[in-house]
Motif scaffolding. Structure first.
Motif, mmCIF file in Angstrom:
data_model
loop_
_atom_site.group_PDB
_atom_site.id
_atom_site.type_symbol
_atom_site.label_atom_id
_atom_site.label_comp_id
_atom_site.label_asym_id
_atom_site.label_seq_id
_atom_site.Cartn_x
_atom_site.Cartn_y
_atom_site.Cartn_z
ATOM 1 N N VAL A 27 0.875 -1.168 0.000
ATOM 2 C CA VAL A 27 0.000 0.000 0.000
ATOM 3 C C VAL A 27 0.915 1.223 0.000
ATOM 4 C CG1 VAL A 27 -1.836 1.206 1.234
ATOM 5 C CG2 VAL A 27 -1.674 -1.307 1.355
ATOM 6 N N ALA A 28 0.863 2.001 -1.069
ATOM 7 C CA ALA A 28 1.745 3.165 -1.215
ATOM 8 C C ALA A 28 0.927 4.432 -1.040
ATOM 9 C CB ALA A 28 2.396 3.141 -2.599
ATOM 10 N N VAL A 29 1.398 5.302 -0.160
ATOM 11 C CA VAL A 29 0.659 6.557 0.108
ATOM 12 C C VAL A 29 1.639 7.729 0.065
ATOM 13 C CG1 VAL A 29 -0.762 7.809 1.777
ATOM 14 C CG2 VAL A 29 -1.009 5.326 1.572
ATOM 15 N N ASP A 30 1.296 8.738 -0.708
ATOM 16 C CA ASP A 30 2.079 9.976 -0.766
ATOM 17 C C ASP A 30 1.178 11.144 -0.412
ATOM 18 O OD1 ASP A 30 4.510 8.850 -1.661
ATOM 19 O OD2 ASP A 30 3.730 8.752 -3.714
ATOM 20 N N VAL A 147 2.247 -0.992 4.584
ATOM 21 C CA VAL A 147 1.776 0.336 4.201
ATOM 22 C C VAL A 147 3.001 1.254 4.274
ATOM 23 C CG1 VAL A 147 0.183 2.219 4.716
ATOM 24 C CG2 VAL A 147 -0.480 -0.152 5.253
ATOM 25 N N ALA A 148 3.392 1.808 3.138
ATOM 26 C CA ALA A 148 4.574 2.676 3.088
ATOM 27 C C ALA A 148 4.147 4.060 2.649
ATOM 28 C CB ALA A 148 5.601 2.112 2.113
ATOM 29 N N GLU A 149 4.634 5.078 3.373
ATOM 30 C CA GLU A 149 4.194 6.442 3.031
ATOM 31 C C GLU A 149 5.361 7.406 2.903
ATOM 32 O OE1 GLU A 149 4.455 9.053 5.311
ATOM 33 O OE2 GLU A 149 4.615 8.038 7.249
ATOM 34 N N GLY A 150 5.146 8.427 2.062
ATOM 35 C CA GLY A 150 6.187 9.427 1.865
ATOM 36 C C GLY A 150 5.777 10.441 0.814
ATOM 37 N N ARG A 151 6.700 10.728 -0.113
ATOM 38 C CA ARG A 151 6.420 11.698 -1.178
ATOM 39 C C ARG A 151 6.498 11.059 -2.561
ATOM 40 N NH1 ARG A 151 6.492 13.705 3.228
ATOM 41 N NH2 ARG A 151 6.570 15.915 3.810
ATOM 42 N N ASP A 152 7.230 9.927 -2.675
ATOM 43 C CA ASP A 152 7.479 9.327 -3.989
ATOM 44 C C ASP A 152 7.257 7.814 -3.965
ATOM 45 O OD1 ASP A 152 9.547 8.673 -2.321
ATOM 46 O OD2 ASP A 152 11.137 9.071 -3.761
ATOM 47 N N ILE A 153 6.427 7.357 -3.043
ATOM 48 C CA ILE A 153 6.220 5.904 -2.916
ATOM 49 C C ILE A 153 5.358 5.399 -4.083
ATOM 50 C CG2 ILE A 153 5.576 4.019 -1.356
ATOM 51 C CD1 ILE A 153 7.751 5.978 -0.286
ATOM 52 N N THR A 154 4.305 6.161 -4.409
ATOM 53 C CA THR A 154 3.406 5.722 -5.497
ATOM 54 C C THR A 154 4.079 5.838 -6.873
ATOM 55 O OG1 THR A 154 2.457 7.943 -5.768
ATOM 56 C CG2 THR A 154 1.337 6.469 -4.229
ATOM 57 N N THR A 155 5.088 6.675 -6.969
ATOM 58 C CA THR A 155 5.665 6.972 -8.290
ATOM 59 C C THR A 155 7.047 6.374 -8.525
ATOM 60 O OG1 THR A 155 6.478 9.043 -7.333
ATOM 61 C CG2 THR A 155 4.419 9.158 -8.593
ATOM 62 N N VAL A 157 9.329 4.688 -5.580
ATOM 63 C CA VAL A 157 9.772 3.589 -4.704
ATOM 64 C C VAL A 157 8.991 2.308 -5.000
ATOM 65 C CG1 VAL A 157 9.993 2.825 -2.292
ATOM 66 C CG2 VAL A 157 10.478 5.208 -2.891
ATOM 67 N N ALA A 158 7.669 2.410 -5.104
ATOM 68 C CA ALA A 158 6.833 1.216 -5.319
ATOM 69 C C ALA A 158 5.699 1.527 -6.300
ATOM 70 C CB ALA A 158 6.275 0.724 -3.988
ATOM 71 N N PRO A 159 6.041 1.894 -7.542
ATOM 72 C CA PRO A 159 4.966 2.239 -8.500
ATOM 73 C C PRO A 159 4.091 1.036 -8.854
ATOM 74 C CG PRO A 159 7.116 2.210 -9.578
ATOM 75 C CD PRO A 159 7.371 2.034 -8.117
ATOM 76 N N ASP A 160 4.569 -0.188 -8.520
ATOM 77 C CA ASP A 160 3.791 -1.398 -8.807
ATOM 78 C C ASP A 160 2.935 -1.817 -7.603
ATOM 79 O OD1 ASP A 160 5.910 -2.008 -7.178
ATOM 80 O OD2 ASP A 160 6.413 -3.912 -8.181
ATOM 81 N N ASP A 213 -0.827 8.582 -12.957
ATOM 82 C CA ASP A 213 -1.788 7.627 -13.529
ATOM 83 C C ASP A 213 -1.974 6.441 -12.588
ATOM 84 O OD1 ASP A 213 -2.268 9.083 -15.721
ATOM 85 O OD2 ASP A 213 -1.098 7.832 -17.107
ATOM 86 N N GLY A 214 -3.211 6.082 -12.328
ATOM 87 C CA GLY A 214 -3.492 4.901 -11.508
ATOM 88 C C GLY A 214 -3.479 5.170 -10.016
ATOM 89 N N VAL A 215 -3.190 6.408 -9.612
ATOM 90 C CA VAL A 215 -3.151 6.743 -8.184
ATOM 91 C C VAL A 215 -4.463 7.434 -7.802
ATOM 92 C CG1 VAL A 215 -1.966 8.106 -6.406
ATOM 93 C CG2 VAL A 215 -0.630 6.977 -8.213
ATOM 94 N N ALA A 216 -5.121 6.916 -6.754
ATOM 95 C CA ALA A 216 -6.400 7.492 -6.307
ATOM 96 C C ALA A 216 -6.160 8.649 -5.355
ATOM 97 C CB ALA A 216 -7.211 6.412 -5.594
ATOM 98 N N VAL A 217 -6.984 9.684 -5.468
ATOM 99 C CA VAL A 217 -6.867 10.830 -4.552
ATOM 100 C C VAL A 217 -7.821 10.634 -3.372
ATOM 101 C CG1 VAL A 217 -7.165 13.322 -4.283
ATOM 102 C CG2 VAL A 217 -6.232 12.403 -6.422
ATOM 103 N N LEU A 218 -7.267 10.779 -2.167
ATOM 104 C CA LEU A 218 -8.092 10.756 -0.957
ATOM 105 C C LEU A 218 -7.946 12.133 -0.295
ATOM 106 C CD1 LEU A 218 -9.665 9.720 1.472
ATOM 107 C CD2 LEU A 218 -7.754 8.234 2.043
ATOM 108 N N ASP A 219 -8.947 12.976 -0.485
ATOM 109 C CA ASP A 219 -8.911 14.334 0.077
ATOM 110 C C ASP A 219 -9.536 14.301 1.472
ATOM 111 O OD1 ASP A 219 -9.176 16.972 0.806
ATOM 112 O OD2 ASP A 219 -9.894 17.654 -1.148
ATOM 113 N N SER A 220 -8.702 14.559 2.491
ATOM 114 C CA SER A 220 -9.174 14.421 3.879
ATOM 115 C C SER A 220 -9.581 15.757 4.499
ATOM 116 C CB SER A 220 -8.056 13.786 4.728
ATOM 117 O OG SER A 220 -6.972 14.693 4.853
ATOM 118 N N SER A 221 -9.621 16.821 3.683
ATOM 119 C CA SER A 221 -9.904 18.159 4.243
ATOM 120 C C SER A 221 -11.154 18.167 5.121
ATOM 121 C CB SER A 221 -10.106 19.185 3.123
ATOM 122 O OG SER A 221 -9.039 19.187 2.243
#
Ligand SMILES: Nc1ncnc2c1ncn2[C@@H]1O[C@H](COP(=O)(O)OP(=O)(O)OP(=O)(O)O)[C@@H](O)[C@H]1O
Ligand SMILES: Nc1ccn([C@H]2C[C@H](O)[C@@H](COP(=O)(O)O)O2)c(=O)n1
Length: 244
Positions: A27-30, A147-155, A157-160, A213-221
């Motif tokens: 699970v990649a989260v940026d 679950v790995a999080e940061g700034r470039d995990i989805t793109t 570090v772990a784009p797959d 591409d392929g990354v879902a946006v979760l807006d938590s505002s």
């Protein structure tokens, strides 16, 4: 789940205990500063029984090490040499984060304002990034369900990754959250430096404001903390269900 992963900066090998592809669920989260990545991902990992990797903590630990070694952060070569030698360990237990540099437990020290204000100088160093990204990939490979999080995990570090999420929130919400998190100790200018100015600097190294591409946006505002965790965990459960 593995509680602690030693981050070797000197080898590229995939550890022998790396799980089979069928057992992998990454699970990649940026997202930008204060969007809730660390707190939401830690809670989601704990609820799911997954490991948790805070990659920002690795950049913070690298900064702490450079400062202790009196490395000039304005000298990119010196920073790269120091990070290549960084003796870092980071736990992947969502219920117990421990970060050590050599013999020093830096878990609390890396959260101090001095580190927050200087970390971008290390995080925008390409050689330092390459060392830490390689280490992050090894930790992810070894964990299997993480679950790995940061700034470039989805793109980068772990784009797959099977689940890829960009966690966002308005600047107003992020400043408010960070202010509350720090107990109202920071004046508005210091808060802006630690949140918005840091985002601007970090944007030089990775794009965490637009979903690839392929990354879902979760807006938590407008979501509560619990609603945000629930939204992330339900995406993971959906991905798990789709595989079984
Ligand atoms: N949906 C939400 N609603 C309210 N508060 C939240 C929400 N998500 C996170 N928070 C709170 O906001 C604060 C900042 O969250 P967190 O530290 O996880 O952000 P972050 O994205 O990891 O920031 P950074 O990248 O700067 O480390 C925490 O106190 C957290 O509990
Ligand atoms: N994958 C990552 C993770 C973090 N960074 C940078 C950006 C931040 O300034 C710093 C600390 O991260 P935080 O603890 O605030 O999430 O590290 C990065 O460039 N790439």
């Amino acid at each position: 789940m593995e509680g602690s992963s030693f981050v070797s900066t000197h080898t590229d090998e995939v550890p022998p205990e790396a799980p089979h592809a069928a057992d992998r669920l990454v699970v990649a989260v940026d997202g930008p500063s204060g969007s809730g990545k660390s707190s939401v991902c830690r809670a989601a990992a704990a609820a799911l029984g997954a490991a948790y990797l805070d990659t920002g903590a690795m950049y913070r630990a690298a900064t702490w090490y450079c400062l202790r070694e009196e490395v000039d952060l304005g000298d990119p070569e010196a920073v790269a040499v120091a990070v290549a030698e960084l003796p870092l360990t980071i736990s992947t237990n969502p219920d117990h984060q421990v970060v050590t540099v050599g013999e020093a437990d830096v878990t609390a020290a890396i959260r101090e304002a001095t580190i927050s204000e200087k970390v971008s100088q290390v995080a925008t160093n390409p050689e330092a990034r390459a060392v830490l990204i390689a280490a992050q990939r090894r930790i992810i490979d070894r964990a299997g369900f993480i679950v790995a999080e940061g700034r470039d995990i989805t793109t980068v570090v772990a784009p797959d990754a099977q689940v890829r999420v960009l966690l966002t929130a308005s600047a107003e919400a992020r400043l408010k959250r960070r202010g509350a998190q720090l107990g109202g100790t920071q004046d508005p200018e210091a808060l802006r430096r630690q949140v918005l100015d840091r985002d601007t600097k970090d944007s030089a190294a990775s794009n965490f404001t637009e979903a690839a591409d392929g990354v879902a946006v979760l807006d938590s505002s407008d979501l509560s903390f619990e609603e945000t965790v629930e939204s992330l965990t339900s995406r993971v459960l959906l991905a798990q269900g789709a595989r079984s």
